[in-house]
Scaffold this motif. Structure first.
Motif, short mmCIF file in Angstrom:
data_model
loop_
_atom_site.label_atom_id
_atom_site.label_comp_id
_atom_site.label_asym_id
_atom_site.label_seq_id
_atom_site.Cartn_x
_atom_site.Cartn_y
_atom_site.Cartn_z
N GLN A 27 0.81 -1.22 0.00
CA GLN A 27 0.00 0.00 0.00
C GLN A 27 0.85 1.27 0.00
N GLY A 28 2.16 1.11 0.22
CA GLY A 28 3.03 2.27 0.29
C GLY A 28 4.05 2.33 -0.83
N PRO A 29 5.33 2.07 -0.54
CA PRO A 29 6.38 2.28 -1.55
C PRO A 29 6.33 1.32 -2.73
N LEU A 30 5.67 0.18 -2.58
CA LEU A 30 5.61 -0.79 -3.70
C LEU A 30 4.29 -0.73 -4.45
N ARG A 31 3.48 0.29 -4.17
CA ARG A 31 2.22 0.42 -4.91
C ARG A 31 2.52 0.62 -6.41
N GLY A 32 2.00 -0.24 -7.22
CA GLY A 32 2.21 -0.15 -8.66
C GLY A 32 3.55 -0.67 -9.14
N VAL A 33 4.38 -1.23 -8.23
CA VAL A 33 5.70 -1.75 -8.60
C VAL A 33 5.58 -3.27 -8.76
N GLU B 55 18.10 -1.82 -8.58
CA GLU B 55 18.13 -2.10 -7.15
C GLU B 55 18.27 -0.80 -6.35
N HIS B 56 19.16 0.08 -6.78
CA HIS B 56 19.39 1.33 -6.05
C HIS B 56 18.15 2.23 -6.09
N LEU B 57 17.45 2.23 -7.22
CA LEU B 57 16.26 3.06 -7.34
C LEU B 57 15.20 2.64 -6.33
N LEU B 58 14.94 1.35 -6.24
CA LEU B 58 13.93 0.86 -5.31
C LEU B 58 14.44 0.92 -3.87
N PHE B 59 15.72 0.67 -3.68
CA PHE B 59 16.28 0.70 -2.33
C PHE B 59 16.17 2.10 -1.73
N GLY B 60 16.42 3.12 -2.53
CA GLY B 60 16.29 4.49 -2.05
C GLY B 60 14.85 4.82 -1.66
N THR B 61 13.89 4.33 -2.44
CA THR B 61 12.48 4.56 -2.10
C THR B 61 12.12 3.89 -0.79
N LEU B 62 12.61 2.67 -0.58
CA LEU B 62 12.33 1.96 0.67
C LEU B 62 13.02 2.62 1.86
N LEU B 63 14.20 3.16 1.65
CA LEU B 63 14.89 3.86 2.73
C LEU B 63 14.10 5.07 3.19
N GLU B 64 13.60 5.86 2.25
CA GLU B 64 12.80 7.03 2.60
C GLU B 64 11.53 6.61 3.33
N TRP B 65 10.91 5.51 2.90
CA TRP B 65 9.70 5.02 3.56
C TRP B 65 9.99 4.59 4.99
N CYS B 66 11.10 3.90 5.21
CA CYS B 66 11.46 3.44 6.56
C CYS B 66 11.73 4.62 7.49
N VAL B 67 12.36 5.66 6.98
CA VAL B 67 12.64 6.84 7.81
C VAL B 67 11.34 7.55 8.18
N ALA B 68 10.39 7.59 7.25
CA ALA B 68 9.14 8.32 7.49
C ALA B 68 8.11 7.50 8.27
N LYS C 34 11.59 0.94 13.35
CA LYS C 34 12.71 1.87 13.28
C LYS C 34 13.92 1.17 12.70
N LEU C 35 14.86 1.98 12.24
CA LEU C 35 16.14 1.45 11.76
C LEU C 35 17.06 1.24 12.95
N ALA D 93 28.28 -9.05 -0.74
CA ALA D 93 27.71 -7.96 0.04
C ALA D 93 26.87 -7.04 -0.83
N ARG D 94 25.81 -6.49 -0.22
CA ARG D 94 24.94 -5.53 -0.89
C ARG D 94 24.31 -4.65 0.17
N PRO D 95 23.72 -3.52 -0.21
CA PRO D 95 23.10 -2.63 0.79
C PRO D 95 21.98 -3.35 1.53
N VAL D 96 21.87 -3.07 2.82
CA VAL D 96 20.85 -3.71 3.65
C VAL D 96 20.34 -2.70 4.67
N LEU D 97 19.03 -2.74 4.91
CA LEU D 97 18.40 -1.94 5.96
C LEU D 97 18.09 -2.87 7.12
#
Length: 216
Positions: free
Chosen positions: A17-23, A99-112, A130-131, A153-157
């Motif tokens: 319902q949030g960052p993956l809507r329409g993805v 991967e970076h495009l979607l990862f950045g969107t998820l990072l912003e969602w987690c912070v908010a 929380k992170l 290794a890859r970026p991880v939240l």
């Protein structure tokens, strides 16, 4: 439904319902080891549950009254205990750019996002999100995660979800008092005593002296 399933389902609902809507991306909860990475295809968001621990700072003692719709205490329940579930969120795609495009969107969602609302027919408490912060001088979770899984290794939240877990309550053993009935009856006068009645002495009169005989 157990607490882990509740968190998994809540995560998937909130992401859809949030960052993956329409993805067009999968959401999985599998261990991202080398075998899984080799079988993966398409854009994917992985939420790997890597730790569960109790939040002892929120532990309480005592009991809470259970009150029915009429305001009557029908039982008692101990306070809930809180558990922290650690999830490693990663993004897997066809290219690092995707991967970076979607990862950045998820990072912003987690912070908010600070709370997750479980989907339930009954009112439930929201889950905190929380992170996780890495203490100064400690090794980041990613540095320990990927070598243990044998995955590059890859970026991880590192997400932390806190969920309350309630113990079953105890019912009141006796039937609660719902009404009080008062009855009155006529009391019989007390029977006269056997000792003769002595009228009270008027004020100011001296007490009669007793006769005392001297014994030689």
């Amino acid at each position: 439904m157990n607490i882990v399933q509740r968190v998994d389902d809540t995560f998937e609902k909130e992401l859809r319902q949030g960052p993956l809507r329409g993805v067009n991306a999968q959401i999985v909860f599998e261990t991202p080891n080398s075998d899984w990475a080799a079988r993966r295809s398409g854009l994917c968001v992985n939420l790997f549950l890597h730790s569960v621990e109790e939040d002892v700072a929120q532990r309480q003692s005592g009991e809470t009254s259970i009150i029915d719709e009429n305001g009557v205490v029908v039982g008692y329940t101990p306070p809930a205990r809180f558990f922290k579930l650690g999830y490693a969120l990663t993004v897997w795609g066809h290219s690092p750019r995707d991967e970076h495009l979607l990862f950045g969107t998820l990072l912003e969602w987690c912070v908010a996002t600070e709370q997750l609302t479980p989907q339930s027919s009954k009112p439930t408490s929201p889950l905190t999100l929380k992170l996780r912060e890495t203490p100064e001088g400690s090794e980041p979770m990613a540095m320990k995660l990927w070598p243990s899984l044998g995955t590059p290794a890859r970026p991880v939240l590192d997400l932390l979800v806190t969920i309350p877990v309630s113990k079953p309550g105890t019912k009141v053993e006796t039937e609660p008092i719902r009404s009080v009935t008062l009855r009155a009856r006529t009391m019989e006068p007390p029977a006269p005593e056997d000792t003769p009645f002595r009228p009270p002495r008027p004020r100011g009169t001296a007490r009669p002296r007793r006769r005392v005989e001297e014994i030689a």
